[in-house]
Design an enzyme around this catalytic site. Sequence first.
Site, PDB file in Angstrom:
ATOM      1  N   ASP A 179      41.739  -6.687 -46.135  1.00  0.00           N
ATOM      2  CA  ASP A 179      40.459  -6.454 -45.467  1.00  0.00           C
ATOM      3  C   ASP A 179      40.553  -6.902 -44.016  1.00  0.00           C
ATOM      4  O   ASP A 179      41.003  -8.026 -43.738  1.00  0.00           O
ATOM      5  CB  ASP A 179      39.348  -7.293 -46.116  1.00  0.00           C
ATOM      6  CG  ASP A 179      38.758  -6.634 -47.355  1.00  0.00           C
ATOM      7  OD1 ASP A 179      39.252  -5.564 -47.755  1.00  0.00           O
ATOM      8  OD2 ASP A 179      37.796  -7.194 -47.902  1.00  0.00           O
ATOM      9  N   LYS A 192      35.215   1.431 -46.977  1.00  0.00           N
ATOM     10  CA  LYS A 192      34.319   1.377 -48.136  1.00  0.00           C
ATOM     11  C   LYS A 192      33.072   2.227 -47.921  1.00  0.00           C
ATOM     12  O   LYS A 192      32.493   2.233 -46.829  1.00  0.00           O
ATOM     13  CB  LYS A 192      33.865  -0.070 -48.390  1.00  0.00           C
ATOM     14  CG  LYS A 192      34.965  -0.981 -48.917  1.00  0.00           C
ATOM     15  CD  LYS A 192      34.386  -2.367 -49.186  1.00  0.00           C
ATOM     16  CE  LYS A 192      35.460  -3.417 -49.409  1.00  0.00           C
ATOM     17  NZ  LYS A 192      36.165  -3.268 -50.690  1.00  0.00           N
TER      18      LYS A 192
END
Lengths: 218, 299
Positions: free
Chosen positions: B29, B86
């Site tokens: 991430d 996402k």
Amino acid sequence: MTKRVGVLAIQGGVELHARALERIGAHALRVLRPADFDNCDALILPGGESTTIAKGMDRLKLWEPLGAFARSGRPLLGTCAGAILLARESRLQQPLGAVNGLGGVRQHPGTLGLMDVVARRNAYGTQVDSFAAPADEGAIPALAGFRCVFIRAPVFEELGPAVSVLARQDGRPVLLRCGSIWAASFHPELGDDPRLHALWLGRAASQARPAPPPAPHP
Amino acid sequence: MKSEPRESAQSLELKVGLAEMLKGGVIMDVTNPEQAKLAEEAGAVAVMALERVPADIRREGGVARMASLAVIEGIQKCVSIPVMAKARIGHFVEAQLLDALGVDFIDESEVLTPADEAHHVDKHGFRAPFVCGCRNLGEALRRIGEGAAMIRTKGEAGSGNIVEAVRHLRQVNGDIRVVQALRKEELFARAKELGAPVELLQYVHTEGRLPVPNFAAGGIATPADAALCMQLGAEAVFVGSGIFKSEDPAARARALVHATTHWNEAEELLLASRGLGEAMPGIEIETLAESERLSRRGW
């Protein structure tokens, strides 16, 4: 005799190559260390992320041992990221943006320089531009119609005189050979066609390495 | 147009193909280009472009949406490895935007606030492949039925606690072993119980694995956590807050990559685990209210 074929297992499509090898009756070995190479009759550098695999090769100090493996004349196959690592040079399709004065140039993985060709990374685009298509007519007969799966694939450019083209797709060279070393910009391990693995292992092996003299009878 | 049978990126085989190429790697991430460069430099196999890491989403609350286009494009421009992003569960327009942006993978993620409480995105029509979280085999096969090309555990994102990811890995793999032991005619009733498409359950029965790669995510904070997931059968790992909420992100990122390659070698894991400084702070799952548990989102 069953051939033992190593698949470099730092990261990437290791398992699918192993499956393709088992299908043609070869024995697949996951290899990570120079000592493992001694047990291999042939070696595959699989697809994956070339930067990640190259960094793993730094850590495991594999650059020189892989060069030595190639010089021993045993068959070596690089697919996609593995082909990039075999090349003389890898380039990016577009230069990366600079961050804090760090340009993209340093980001390229080093390459083994075992094949006289430039690999242009991600030349077709991102994953949304990935595709599959049959090899052009005119490929070596044993691979006629081979379905080539391109995933974030590189393009081969500036082929040297010692490099021969075994297959093209849409006019571009996609399968190259230089002595016992083969490079594919696509993924022959994806799909159910083991012809390329069989051809590489059989043909490249017989040309590069004459059968050993028969053992003397007692 | 050529007459030859050319398949585009919409084909499930090509989507799963990319997931196969990510195996054995760490997906990190990142929230800005500097972090993305650091991840690539450490050997990440892909980055996940986010507005905030899960630990911050948890702390700050509010509605968590798809990252801004500026964040995603900024990251796409500065790394050569795949860039994921996402979308909210069921938010097919966020997914359309990500597809048009050319991201390499879309995570339909419970870490963001769900946009639909009944339907996940129909993932078949997109060019970009999707990864979805799951807690058990039924949920995994429902997502694959909708077109997911990769499955990951839900874990408990932003908690620094591996217990939920372990629970989900054991559950999925245990469910698979149970299915393998059934007789063929028993698969129909089992499919109904699991709420899973029967064709996919038949695949699991025959092959003994999911039809797509199965990765671990949620709560991975240390090299040992990553190796634990790999030893439990995960094929790669996602690390969210675990890197950039730790004391020395660069060292920890490299160590996680090292541990994921050498997941089954204690000597290498020892090397990977030395000198990393403090890991991210963790949260005991029992202290989280039901509404704070991200892994309960989706169905």
